[in-house]
Scaffold this active site. Sequence first.
Site, PDB file in Angstrom:
ATOM      1  N   ARG A  17       0.789  -1.239   0.000  1.00 15.92           N
ATOM      2  CA  ARG A  17       0.000   0.000   0.000  1.00 15.92           C
ATOM      3  C   ARG A  17       0.819   1.285   0.000  1.00 15.92           C
ATOM      4  NH1 ARG A  17      -4.797  -0.018   4.062  1.00 15.92           N
ATOM      5  NH2 ARG A  17      -3.114   0.387   5.493  1.00 15.92           N
ATOM      6  N   ASP A  18       2.147   1.210  -0.029  1.00 16.25           N
ATOM      7  CA  ASP A  18       2.970   2.419  -0.040  1.00 16.25           C
ATOM      8  C   ASP A  18       4.245   2.209  -0.857  1.00 16.25           C
ATOM      9  OD1 ASP A  18       3.666   5.056   0.543  1.00 16.25           O
ATOM     10  OD2 ASP A  18       4.579   4.540   2.468  1.00 16.25           O
ATOM     11  N   VAL A  19       4.117   1.550  -1.999  1.00 15.08           N
ATOM     12  CA  VAL A  19       5.277   1.347  -2.863  1.00 15.08           C
ATOM     13  C   VAL A  19       5.649   2.687  -3.486  1.00 15.08           C
ATOM     14  CG1 VAL A  19       6.129   0.182  -4.942  1.00 15.08           C
ATOM     15  CG2 VAL A  19       4.654  -1.055  -3.340  1.00 15.08           C
ATOM     16  N   ASN A  23      10.847   3.658  -0.709  1.00 11.99           N
ATOM     17  CA  ASN A  23      10.733   2.364  -0.045  1.00 11.99           C
ATOM     18  C   ASN A  23      11.383   1.229  -0.826  1.00 11.99           C
ATOM     19  OD1 ASN A  23       9.388   3.460   2.142  1.00 11.99           O
ATOM     20  ND2 ASN A  23       7.386   3.172   1.224  1.00 11.99           N
TER      21      ASN A  23
END
Length: 167
Positions: A17-19, A23
């Site tokens: 959910r936060d690529v 990251n």
Amino acid sequence: AYAHELESARGSRIVHRDVSPQNVMVSTSGEVKLMDFGIARFSTEETNSNMIKGKLQYMPPEQLARQTREPTIDLFAVGGILHELLDGKRFRGNVTHDVLLGMAIRGESPPLGVTVPEQLARVRKGLLEPDPSKRIGSAREALSLLYDWPGYRNASMKLEDLVRRYV
């Protein structure tokens, strides 16, 4: 692919959910690693928050609608990173917050500012498809399309040399 294919005892998969580029890290052995699973969830988990989590710049439309159970939201973000690698410019960059929000709601992607091989352009387009049912459905499928490209090469040894030079 590993996170999306790893199943819990209940058959649930992990959705990051936060690529985003922040990251993604490269190890000293040249392996690309996805980091910071702080807002990741199993695909069977409900989220109770009224806040939308993740980076707006890399979000597909369904994530804004809080439909975050499918790994295809991560694949859209990977498409944004691929766009940056091909174009050399930030994905959905240099726009106001309101324009960025509109682009995310509509699933818009900026055009590439450079010419790339057709197979790479198809992978990019398939990952950035606004309709999740038409988007490339798995990381393994996207990798397979990249492996089929005649220009594909494994660059892990070059990445390893580059990382070791600067670490």
